[in-house]
Design a protein around this motif. Sequence first.
Motif, PDB file in Angstrom:
ATOM      1  N   MET A   1       9.777  -4.719  17.116  1.00  0.00           N
ATOM      2  CA  MET A   1      10.043  -4.067  15.831  1.00  0.00           C
ATOM      3  C   MET A   1       8.869  -3.155  15.468  1.00  0.00           C
ATOM      4  N   SER A   2       9.159  -1.927  15.065  1.00  0.00           N
ATOM      5  CA  SER A   2       8.105  -0.987  14.710  1.00  0.00           C
ATOM      6  C   SER A   2       7.403  -1.446  13.439  1.00  0.00           C
ATOM      7  N   SER A   3       6.183  -0.917  13.243  1.00  0.00           N
ATOM      8  CA  SER A   3       5.418  -1.302  12.056  1.00  0.00           C
ATOM      9  C   SER A   3       6.116  -0.888  10.769  1.00  0.00           C
ATOM     10  N   SER A   4       6.833   0.257  10.796  1.00  0.00           N
ATOM     11  CA  SER A   4       7.555   0.720   9.619  1.00  0.00           C
ATOM     12  C   SER A   4       8.708  -0.227   9.273  1.00  0.00           C
ATOM     13  N   LYS A   5       9.480  -0.615  10.284  1.00  0.00           N
ATOM     14  CA  LYS A   5      10.623  -1.509  10.037  1.00  0.00           C
ATOM     15  C   LYS A   5      10.153  -2.885   9.576  1.00  0.00           C
ATOM     16  N   LYS A   6       9.076  -3.368  10.150  1.00  0.00           N
ATOM     17  CA  LYS A   6       8.560  -4.675   9.762  1.00  0.00           C
ATOM     18  C   LYS A   6       8.070  -4.641   8.316  1.00  0.00           C
ATOM     19  N   ALA A   7       7.387  -3.568   7.954  1.00  0.00           N
ATOM     20  CA  ALA A   7       6.918  -3.429   6.579  1.00  0.00           C
ATOM     21  C   ALA A   7       8.088  -3.310   5.611  1.00  0.00           C
TER      22      ALA A   7
ATOM     23  N   LEU B   1      -7.614   3.434  -5.613  1.00  0.00           N
ATOM     24  CA  LEU B   1      -8.331   4.351  -4.731  1.00  0.00           C
ATOM     25  C   LEU B   1      -8.610   3.723  -3.367  1.00  0.00           C
ATOM     26  N   GLU B   2      -9.047   2.495  -3.369  1.00  0.00           N
ATOM     27  CA  GLU B   2      -9.387   1.834  -2.108  1.00  0.00           C
ATOM     28  C   GLU B   2      -8.145   1.550  -1.276  1.00  0.00           C
ATOM     29  N   LYS B   3      -7.040   1.156  -1.925  1.00  0.00           N
ATOM     30  CA  LYS B   3      -5.829   0.806  -1.200  1.00  0.00           C
ATOM     31  C   LYS B   3      -5.131   2.032  -0.620  1.00  0.00           C
ATOM     32  N   TYR B   4      -5.120   3.154  -1.373  1.00  0.00           N
ATOM     33  CA  TYR B   4      -4.373   4.335  -0.955  1.00  0.00           C
ATOM     34  C   TYR B   4      -5.238   5.365  -0.223  1.00  0.00           C
ATOM     35  N   GLY B   5      -6.546   5.315  -0.428  1.00  0.00           N
ATOM     36  CA  GLY B   5      -7.417   6.389   0.025  1.00  0.00           C
ATOM     37  C   GLY B   5      -7.454   6.601   1.525  1.00  0.00           C
ATOM     38  N   ASP B   6      -7.228   5.561   2.313  1.00  0.00           N
ATOM     39  CA  ASP B   6      -7.348   5.683   3.766  1.00  0.00           C
ATOM     40  C   ASP B   6      -5.995   5.618   4.478  1.00  0.00           C
ATOM     41  N   LYS B   7      -4.926   5.980   3.779  1.00  0.00           N
ATOM     42  CA  LYS B   7      -3.582   5.865   4.347  1.00  0.00           C
ATOM     43  C   LYS B   7      -3.043   7.174   4.910  1.00  0.00           C
TER      44      LYS B   7
ATOM     45  N   VAL C   1       1.479  -6.996   9.006  1.00  0.00           N
ATOM     46  CA  VAL C   1       2.282  -6.044   8.237  1.00  0.00           C
ATOM     47  C   VAL C   1       1.409  -4.856   7.861  1.00  0.00           C
ATOM     48  N   ASP C   2       1.836  -3.666   8.244  1.00  0.00           N
ATOM     49  CA  ASP C   2       1.088  -2.449   7.971  1.00  0.00           C
ATOM     50  C   ASP C   2       1.103  -2.147   6.466  1.00  0.00           C
ATOM     51  N   LYS C   3      -0.064  -2.103   5.863  1.00  0.00           N
ATOM     52  CA  LYS C   3      -0.150  -1.924   4.412  1.00  0.00           C
ATOM     53  C   LYS C   3       0.348  -0.549   3.977  1.00  0.00           C
ATOM     54  N   GLY C   4       0.001   0.490   4.744  1.00  0.00           N
ATOM     55  CA  GLY C   4       0.433   1.827   4.371  1.00  0.00           C
ATOM     56  C   GLY C   4       1.936   1.955   4.306  1.00  0.00           C
TER      57      GLY C   4
ATOM     58  N   PHE D   1       4.071  -0.520   3.994  1.00  0.00           N
ATOM     59  CA  PHE D   1       4.560  -1.399   2.925  1.00  0.00           C
ATOM     60  C   PHE D   1       4.480  -0.691   1.580  1.00  0.00           C
ATOM     61  N   TYR D   2       3.318  -0.110   1.266  1.00  0.00           N
ATOM     62  CA  TYR D   2       3.169   0.603  -0.001  1.00  0.00           C
ATOM     63  C   TYR D   2       4.182   1.737  -0.113  1.00  0.00           C
ATOM     64  N   LEU D   3       4.385   2.456   0.974  1.00  0.00           N
ATOM     65  CA  LEU D   3       5.297   3.600   0.953  1.00  0.00           C
ATOM     66  C   LEU D   3       6.734   3.146   0.734  1.00  0.00           C
ATOM     67  N   HIS D   4       7.152   2.071   1.400  1.00  0.00           N
ATOM     68  CA  HIS D   4       8.524   1.586   1.231  1.00  0.00           C
ATOM     69  C   HIS D   4       8.770   1.111  -0.198  1.00  0.00           C
ATOM     70  N   VAL D   5       7.813   0.420  -0.766  1.00  0.00           N
ATOM     71  CA  VAL D   5       7.952  -0.011  -2.160  1.00  0.00           C
ATOM     72  C   VAL D   5       8.114   1.194  -3.073  1.00  0.00           C
ATOM     73  N   THR D   6       7.318   2.231  -2.820  1.00  0.00           N
ATOM     74  CA  THR D   6       7.327   3.417  -3.683  1.00  0.00           C
ATOM     75  C   THR D   6       8.647   4.176  -3.595  1.00  0.00           C
ATOM     76  N   TRP D   7       9.120   4.456  -2.370  1.00  0.00           N
ATOM     77  CA  TRP D   7      10.348   5.259  -2.280  1.00  0.00           C
ATOM     78  C   TRP D   7      11.587   4.450  -2.656  1.00  0.00           C
ATOM     79  N   LEU D   8      11.580   3.158  -2.411  1.00  0.00           N
ATOM     80  CA  LEU D   8      12.715   2.335  -2.819  1.00  0.00           C
ATOM     81  C   LEU D   8      12.874   2.346  -4.343  1.00  0.00           C
ATOM     82  N   ASN D   9      11.776   2.177  -5.059  1.00  0.00           N
ATOM     83  CA  ASN D   9      11.851   2.203  -6.519  1.00  0.00           C
ATOM     84  C   ASN D   9      12.290   3.573  -7.032  1.00  0.00           C
TER      85      ASN D   9
END
Length: 235
Positions: free
Chosen positions: A1-7, A91-97, A125-128, A130-138
Amino acid sequence: MSSSKKAFSYAFPLTIPIGVSFVFLGIGLGLYGISQGLPAWLPLVIALVVFAGSMEFVTVSLLLAPFDPIGAFILTLLINGRHIFYGLSMLEKYGDKGWKKWPLILGMCDESFAINVSTTLPDDVDKGWFYLHVTWLNYVYWSVGTLLGGVAGTLLSFINFKGIEFVLTALFLVIFLEMLLSATKVQSIYFGIAGVILAIIALLVVGKTAFMLTAMFGMLVLCYIAYKWGGVRYD
């Protein structure tokens, strides 16, 4: 399973409660816009372009008022200025994505922030993603709800939907109470209660127009004092 699908498989269940709320809130926005005389397609455009919760309800009123871009800018800053404080804490969570940080910044809302800042992810689970999926789903939940509300408002135009905008306030109250009840650290409860007290004081002192930014600034100062001199840590 790709990192995107797993996230995605990890993010999607966490967004379902928000999704249900967003659909009904979006319906509320659509109904409110139609009740104010806007065409059925315009609430959806507001949801897609603005995507700022309570500001979208205010935007309906701004579109019907005399043209005042400076007043609209100031009002938007006062209502949604809390995102400045959210952004500082992310800043710390998103800055390096990499490229993901741009949609994460543009798509940030209260509920996405709440999930992304509070969820402890497994190491695999890839954090980047995960954050992106939460954002676009909402974002999709809100937009779909608004579309449904615009259509329903057109079909049910004979019904008086006055007061429907209160659903947004109701959601914030539910989220706040849920965070208090599920808090695992007593400091979180204390800060939640302190936030309510500061908001009430700010409302009484500066009025409803500017109390949000005032209360948020007060909470920022309080958290800094607790961190710097009170020994409070969340890591």
